[in-house]
Design an enzyme around this catalytic site. Sequence first.
Site, PDB file in Angstrom:
ATOM      1  N   ASP A 184       0.979  -1.253  -0.040  1.00  0.00           N
ATOM      2  CA  ASP A 184      -0.066  -0.149  -0.007  1.00  0.00           C
ATOM      3  C   ASP A 184       0.848   1.118  -0.010  1.00  0.00           C
ATOM      4  O   ASP A 184       1.618   1.291   1.059  1.00  0.00           O
ATOM      5  CB  ASP A 184      -0.916   0.007   1.185  1.00  0.00           C
ATOM      6  CG  ASP A 184      -1.821   1.267   1.351  1.00  0.00           C
ATOM      7  OD1 ASP A 184      -2.610   1.409   0.446  1.00  0.00           O
ATOM      8  OD2 ASP A 184      -1.624   1.877   2.315  1.00  0.00           O
ATOM      9  N   GLU A 204       1.961  -0.483  -5.140  1.00  0.00           N
ATOM     10  CA  GLU A 204       0.923   0.639  -5.397  1.00  0.00           C
ATOM     11  C   GLU A 204       2.056   1.921  -5.273  1.00  0.00           C
ATOM     12  O   GLU A 204       2.327   2.575  -4.312  1.00  0.00           O
ATOM     13  CB  GLU A 204       0.044   0.980  -4.194  1.00  0.00           C
ATOM     14  CG  GLU A 204      -0.814   2.044  -4.583  1.00  0.00           C
ATOM     15  CD  GLU A 204      -2.117   2.248  -3.594  1.00  0.00           C
ATOM     16  OE1 GLU A 204      -3.098   2.551  -3.677  1.00  0.00           O
ATOM     17  OE2 GLU A 204      -1.539   2.361  -2.331  1.00  0.00           O
TER      18      GLU A 204
END
Lengths: 103, 711
Positions: free
Chosen positions: B357, B394
């Site tokens: 993330d 990401e």
Amino acid sequence: MPLSVSLSIEGDTTVIELEGELDAKTAPDFHQTIEKAAGHGTSTVEIRMAGVGYMASAGLRSLVFAQQKVGEHVTIKVVGAIEPVARTIRTAGLDRSVVLSDD
Amino acid sequence: MSEPASEQVLRVDAYPTHEVGGYRVRAGKPFPFGANVVPGGVSFSVFSDQATSMTLVIYKRGEPEPMAELEFPQEFRTGSVFAMTVFGLDHENIEYGYRADGPYDPVTGHRFDARQVLSDPYARLIAGRDVWGVEPDRSRGYQYRSRVCLQDFDWGDDTPLGIPAEDLVVYETHVRGFTRHPSSQVTAPGTFAGLREKIPYLKELGINCIELLPVFEFDESDNPRTNPETGEQLFDYWGYNTVSFFAPKAGYAATGRYGMQGDEFRTLIKDLHAAGIEVILDVVFNHTAEGNEQGPTISFKGLDNATYYMLTPEGYYFNFSGTGNTVNCNHPVVRNFVLDCLRHWVADYHIDGFRFDLAAILGRSADGTPLPNPPLLELLAYDPVLRHTKLIAEAWDAGGLYEVGNFPAYGRWAEWNGKYRDTVRSFLKGDPGITGELATRIAGSPDLYSTRGTSASVNFLTAHDGFSLADLVSYNDKHNEANGEGNNDGGNDNASWNCGAEGPTDDPGVNALRLRQMKNALAVLFTSQGIPMLLSGDEVARTQQGNNNTYCQDNELSWFDWSQVDENSELLRFTREMIAFRRRHRELRSTSHPTGQLRDTLGLPDISWHGERAWQPDWSAESRLLAVARCGTGDDDVVYAAMNSHWEAHDLELPALPGGRSWHLFADTGAEAPYDIRTPGAELELENAGKYLIGPRSVVILVGRTPDAEL
């Protein structure tokens, strides 16, 4: 309610009969019995649990312990567990290392 | 079997040397950190650079007050590591934590407070949130309690599947959301065990990799807001707020109340592997649940705030994550923490890969500056234990760093390709002049990944974050009122189009177009080079009622409604056949970017572009039609995909095929079911071989192959 544990041999099967509650307080008695059962060298260890009304995490752990104690060449059968107990065993994935049966 | 007593080795380290607080102890081993069962006791090891003293706090399981507090003797300290073995503990029935004493001086970064009991960052089990949604007793001083965990799971013959990255079809889902809905009919809804019961569905769908939203322990009650319309409590449902990094979330396990979450999760992983499905975890190392100076002290903040967090010169928290704090992940100690954590999940849980993330943060230095050669990313790329895992970034963060195509990859990292998502969305809704960029994206984005191959690109149109596919074709605007933030949360750049009505409608024309648009999206996704990722539920048109940020919605907005499997069987069938088609045709999964060079065997290039006329693609500003033909990597077939986002039909002239091949129709989203798609290998030979009429807003997929023998 305390746990009563009995150990007997029927042919090539070592039978452990449990009655009462299997939890942190009573699991050590069960462990000791498993260690004895492992020494008998039978091909099956049958744990009769119809009289167990409650099993806590320590009891679940005991089944992991049991499989490790007796080795992979010995079949562990858990017989007669009431549905909530059987469901917990299945959910935790322990039905891979022990065989669940009704009778 | 136990060894005979005569052969048992008596270990000297199984004897205590000291007594502390009535317990027999000896110096522990500094490594590994955490609580580890050793002969006769438990070895506790914890790092703190600035603590002046450290106390081990032990509770009987579930008791509010400690049963013992054992201060580490100074001689048990090695460097900045406090390590002690405590003998005679019933390790299955205790909880433990630490009190760290030291300076409280926020300006210099130190926030020690010996009144707080701190969770062990290395705890492999956490108690305190054992059942999802149960209101916690906030009067208890120590909320997230570390527990000792045995590593005794029997993996049998489970080994990593090692599916080549280019062959992956990723399915992104949420452990709870997947089976929580009553329609799931599983024994334990919303749990690892429930998910395990749905493996046959996943297998039938054809996916071979499941990516789980965060499963590290987090606190779902960590959301003060309520739904302004209903007054219902909102949750931290997604779980991007990690409380403990080594512990699986107890509330995701039906057996969490028994402390068996580790076994339950491992059993799920083992069964997924047996079904040929890899497991990737979505991990959040960019921030923690401790927030900023106003947030709770759970672990890091009290153990070594200045080490673990990026701090401003005034001692405040940098906020590149948008959530209050930023983990100082390129600090040597912290990067080892991240490494230890990932190694633990690979070695002890057989995890196949990770999606990071806001991974751009992992490339920032202690003051936030992006590093040219971030040591953490390099460390993870080359680590022996992680060597064959998938690493997916990401590649952006909330601080404005956007590294898609530039993420420091070390030949190992793949990326969520946000540009793929934006381009294909824009094309599908009919924006003009996109065909050039669309071509680049569906060819595996060679502009971004020229040195890394197509499998560096994880292609997706939807993910947990944003609209679901059904909402992408049903809403022009987000509708996030239920989140209680005045519709100000969630992204505004959705490139969505509602097909003529906002939200649910009875208009059959609008509904038919929406279904076609969803099929178009799936057809483009599964014929693109790169790793396709499907959002759970998109295969059955799951809706979030226009909410593009359901992070807090533990309800039907988020849950997979299993009644949709029957109700939207047409879309589900389309998805399954598309996935099967991808699996059948290696030219769609080629690892190298196409070059346009001729394939000797076929006399056609590996990739060729076409428009209404064969060999004449229209790259003009008004073009909304593009066709691509691929061939020659692994099988002798040619795969032709024509994508028309124009509201008018177009006659396509098809390229001529070499040696005895003819065009066969696999899919035409403009056709009524069941003629919209066929089973791969059972395509229908075209009667008019040189032409095909592509309908308005449709995708057509043809296979050029040798015709079936006449029966």
